[in-house]
Enzyme design. Sequence first.
Site, mmCIF file in Angstrom:
data_model
loop_
_atom_site.group_PDB
_atom_site.id
_atom_site.type_symbol
_atom_site.label_atom_id
_atom_site.label_comp_id
_atom_site.label_asym_id
_atom_site.label_seq_id
_atom_site.Cartn_x
_atom_site.Cartn_y
_atom_site.Cartn_z
ATOM 1 N N GLY A 218 -4.110 0.070 7.035
ATOM 2 C CA GLY A 218 -4.619 0.628 5.791
ATOM 3 C C GLY A 218 -3.502 0.919 4.808
ATOM 4 N N SER A 219 -3.736 1.868 3.936
ATOM 5 C CA SER A 219 -2.800 2.160 2.850
ATOM 6 C C SER A 219 -1.561 2.886 3.351
ATOM 7 C CB SER A 219 -3.483 3.018 1.785
ATOM 8 O OG SER A 219 -3.707 4.327 2.273
ATOM 9 N N ALA A 220 -0.488 2.772 2.574
ATOM 10 C CA ALA A 220 0.748 3.471 2.918
ATOM 11 C C ALA A 220 0.541 4.983 2.886
ATOM 12 C CB ALA A 220 1.861 3.073 1.953
ATOM 13 N N ALA B 168 -2.147 6.764 3.612
ATOM 14 C CA ALA B 168 -2.807 7.221 4.836
ATOM 15 C C ALA B 168 -1.890 7.060 6.044
ATOM 16 C CB ALA B 168 -4.112 6.454 5.053
ATOM 17 N N GLY B 169 -1.145 5.957 6.101
ATOM 18 C CA GLY B 169 -0.235 5.737 7.220
ATOM 19 C C GLY B 169 0.865 6.771 7.292
ATOM 20 N N GLU C 265 0.226 -0.427 10.157
ATOM 21 C CA GLU C 265 0.353 -1.604 9.281
ATOM 22 C C GLU C 265 -0.182 -1.184 7.929
ATOM 23 O OE1 GLU C 265 -0.093 -4.161 6.847
ATOM 24 O OE2 GLU C 265 -1.930 -4.715 7.894
ATOM 25 N N CYS D 94 -3.194 -7.493 2.625
ATOM 26 C CA CYS D 94 -1.926 -6.761 2.657
ATOM 27 C C CYS D 94 -0.750 -7.693 2.426
ATOM 28 C CB CYS D 94 -1.776 -6.017 3.980
ATOM 29 S SG CYS D 94 -1.985 -7.043 5.433
#
Length: 493
Positions: free
Chosen positions: A229-231, A233-234, A252, A286
């Site tokens: 997902g998004s940076a 959230a990561g 990822e 991505c």
Amino acid sequence: MDVARRTPHLRRTSRRKQEYHTVMATDLVSTEPATGKEIWRGKSGNVDATIERARKAMRDWAREPLARRIEFMRRFANEVRKHAEPFAELIARETGKPLWEARTEVEVVIGKVEISVTAYAERTGQKKLNSALQGTAALRHKPHGVMAVLGPYNFPAHLPNGHIIPALIAGNVVIFKPSEKTPAVGEFLTRCFHEAKLPEGVIQCIHGGVEVGQALVEHWMVDGVLFTGSARAGIAINRKLASDPGKIVALEMGGNNPIVMLDTPKIEDAAATIVQSAFTTAGQRCTAARRLIVVDSVFDQIVPAVKALTEKLIVDEPFADPQPFMGCVIDNSTADLLSESFVALMSRGGSPIMHMKRRDENLPFLSPAILDATDIHERPDIELFGPLLQVIRVADFDAAIYEANATRYGLSASLIGGKPQDFEMFWNEIRAGIVNWNRPTNGASSSAPFGGVGLSGNHRPAAFYAADYCAYPVASNEMEQPRASIGVGIKGS
């Protein structure tokens, strides 16, 4: 049942258990982005109950022989194959992507099984080692336990499946939370596992929004978090688990990917490669090219060619005839954000080559957009997840490499044109997990590792290397009977 007592290597402290609280169920609705029609309705799941079922199933599943677990995965592949067309239609409806692309996603889901079987054997196989005193030394691998898989909406079957299959082969049990934007696909994927006769506690689907995902990540009885997902959230997941090194975490998180253009006689082929990189899946990959970096000598050739080809792209609903190249983005809020971002880039000095247009304010269909960002001061280093390509003009190859590396991300990069020595330099200098030559930035092979550096990942690549984070190595020294003596430091009798 005291599961923690039965599996001491996965025990957590009672103090941490008290820190967890139950998430209340809420109504969830999924709509077709291309039409606005409701496609699915349900409630968010009970995290505690779901994890308890997973813990109860964990020990028996880990003790299944590897051959038996692989047999279950092959049954799953057959179930997906049996339901391939309705599965593809559901993916197309819930994501808005063209039916031809949804069919490709289903084929990748099926193919993931055999790739994962090969990867597990190669990456985590058993070995006999040298040992003293005629004993045995060995290397084997164990599953982590309960794995939470948090899936994205752009490939709602393929990308979570890329975590789920390797995790199950390794002997883990899986709790899969689909994106709240694609719950119907997540439910369908899970149902295929159950129709393949996997015990329900081994693979479960739990629905919910951010709060359910957070509860899974933080739960004291979850042993691993596999996220795509998004940076943003990561990074939040990484921060939350920074004090819990016992949990395996694979992230990822996308990219601000560059595609660098040097001189080439194949301008039309180069243009097609660039368009494919930037606008496949409406730019919702991505690995999509976000920045086209062009050396001055070829700028006036390639930019008009890319524009001319982009103008011919068909943007339409998933089942349209003729088939569209791309569909809509995932929802109206995403379309609004992308449109606002395009205007913001223009206000900061960007020059439009192709404007981003929206044919219906009530539906998230966007035309692919191209913007000359050369004169934007301090270009924002963000992932604009949609059909928006920024073009940057540079003087030479050295400047192109510098510009390509001007990002905190590091997922995918591609060089178009140039000579073998140019690609050697590009490969050596570019900071990315996927580095291509005369190929698109997207379309990575499942038979190779898939991951990046910086804000793109945490050095745990997926695809063929997913086996690495789904099992941990255990070294053993073994003898059938004890055999030992102490030769020094013993008092005489």
